[in-house]
Design a protein around this motif. Sequence first.
Motif, PDB file in Angstrom:
ATOM      1  N   LEU A   1      38.537  47.570   2.553  1.00  0.00           N
ATOM      2  CA  LEU A   1      38.700  49.018   2.578  1.00  0.00           C
ATOM      3  C   LEU A   1      39.235  49.486   3.931  1.00  0.00           C
ATOM      4  O   LEU A   1      40.133  50.334   3.988  1.00  0.00           O
ATOM      5  N   ARG A   2      38.724  48.947   5.017  1.00  0.00           N
ATOM      6  CA  ARG A   2      39.255  49.311   6.345  1.00  0.00           C
ATOM      7  C   ARG A   2      40.731  48.939   6.465  1.00  0.00           C
ATOM      8  O   ARG A   2      41.538  49.696   7.013  1.00  0.00           O
ATOM      9  N   THR A   3      41.102  47.787   5.947  1.00  0.00           N
ATOM     10  CA  THR A   3      42.502  47.364   5.995  1.00  0.00           C
ATOM     11  C   THR A   3      43.366  48.292   5.144  1.00  0.00           C
ATOM     12  O   THR A   3      44.472  48.667   5.554  1.00  0.00           O
TER      13      THR A   3
ATOM     14  N   ASP B   1      41.122  28.620   0.948  1.00  0.00           N
ATOM     15  CA  ASP B   1      42.155  29.567   0.514  1.00  0.00           C
ATOM     16  C   ASP B   1      41.833  30.233  -0.821  1.00  0.00           C
ATOM     17  O   ASP B   1      42.723  30.653  -1.543  1.00  0.00           O
ATOM     18  N   ARG B   2      40.555  30.357  -1.145  1.00  0.00           N
ATOM     19  CA  ARG B   2      40.130  31.032  -2.380  1.00  0.00           C
ATOM     20  C   ARG B   2      40.087  32.530  -2.142  1.00  0.00           C
ATOM     21  O   ARG B   2      39.638  32.998  -1.098  1.00  0.00           O
ATOM     22  N   LEU B   3      40.541  33.295  -3.125  1.00  0.00           N
ATOM     23  CA  LEU B   3      40.454  34.750  -3.030  1.00  0.00           C
ATOM     24  C   LEU B   3      39.007  35.161  -3.255  1.00  0.00           C
ATOM     25  O   LEU B   3      38.382  34.764  -4.228  1.00  0.00           O
ATOM     26  N   GLU B   4      38.504  35.978  -2.332  1.00  0.00           N
ATOM     27  CA  GLU B   4      37.120  36.429  -2.415  1.00  0.00           C
ATOM     28  C   GLU B   4      37.021  37.917  -2.682  1.00  0.00           C
ATOM     29  O   GLU B   4      35.942  38.427  -2.927  1.00  0.00           O
ATOM     30  N   GLY B   5      38.140  38.614  -2.630  1.00  0.00           N
ATOM     31  CA  GLY B   5      38.159  40.041  -2.909  1.00  0.00           C
ATOM     32  C   GLY B   5      39.585  40.535  -2.925  1.00  0.00           C
ATOM     33  O   GLY B   5      40.490  39.872  -2.418  1.00  0.00           O
TER      34      GLY B   5
ATOM     35  N   ALA C   1      28.476  35.702   5.759  1.00  0.00           N
ATOM     36  CA  ALA C   1      29.307  34.539   5.484  1.00  0.00           C
ATOM     37  C   ALA C   1      30.341  34.387   6.585  1.00  0.00           C
ATOM     38  O   ALA C   1      30.589  35.317   7.336  1.00  0.00           O
ATOM     39  N   PRO C   2      30.950  33.239   6.703  1.00  0.00           N
ATOM     40  CA  PRO C   2      31.969  33.049   7.720  1.00  0.00           C
ATOM     41  C   PRO C   2      33.106  34.057   7.553  1.00  0.00           C
ATOM     42  O   PRO C   2      33.322  34.604   6.483  1.00  0.00           O
TER      43      PRO C   2
ATOM     44  N   CYS D   1      28.430  40.879   1.916  1.00  0.00           N
ATOM     45  CA  CYS D   1      28.788  40.115   3.126  1.00  0.00           C
ATOM     46  C   CYS D   1      29.862  40.812   3.959  1.00  0.00           C
ATOM     47  O   CYS D   1      30.349  40.234   4.922  1.00  0.00           O
ATOM     48  N   GLY D   2      30.280  42.001   3.573  1.00  0.00           N
ATOM     49  CA  GLY D   2      31.285  42.723   4.352  1.00  0.00           C
ATOM     50  C   GLY D   2      32.711  42.551   3.883  1.00  0.00           C
ATOM     51  O   GLY D   2      33.622  43.132   4.478  1.00  0.00           O
TER      52      GLY D   2
END
Length: 172
Positions: free
Chosen positions: A112-114, A68-72, A16-17, A105-106
């Motif tokens: 997690l990396r952040t 601006d939708r929260l995706e995670g 995804a973008p 999609c990552g």
Amino acid sequence: MTTVTPSPAPPMRGRAPAHSVRFGRADDAGELAELSMPFVRSGALRERPVSLYAARAADFLVAVGPGDRLEGCVGLCVYPAGPAEAGAPAGVLYNFCVAGHRQGCGVGAVLLRTALTMARARSLGALFTATTGGGQLFRRYGFTSTAACLAPVSWAQSLDPRRNARILARAV
């Protein structure tokens, strides 16, 4: 010596973008609760009231997508050092979830990396989490099973034993 300016990686098919990650805000509370609800229904997350999301919004890292939708999201709570942490505070990752249409999609990996970067910036000695699932993403990032007695005491005592969650940890 030869220097080369790196070129951007080609876009990955099926991905995804790009999305951005930011700290949560109190006005995200309703959307955090909505994002979490499918995981609450499945038993993967504990239900939390919107008021708690609002009060603890600054704990959250949120992945924001188009519109601006929260995706995670993932919460990172810091606990003072206990005897097992040898003087370093510990962090707990909680309420980690990714919208169904964005799974794979990552988004989770970016969150997690952040969170790991934030943990290092806060000089945390270790990160803990509890999962009722397989924990594959956590394991890919170096988390391993651990005993509750090594986790922050107040957090470990708050876990519901009926959920059979496994505690995972990694040094930061």
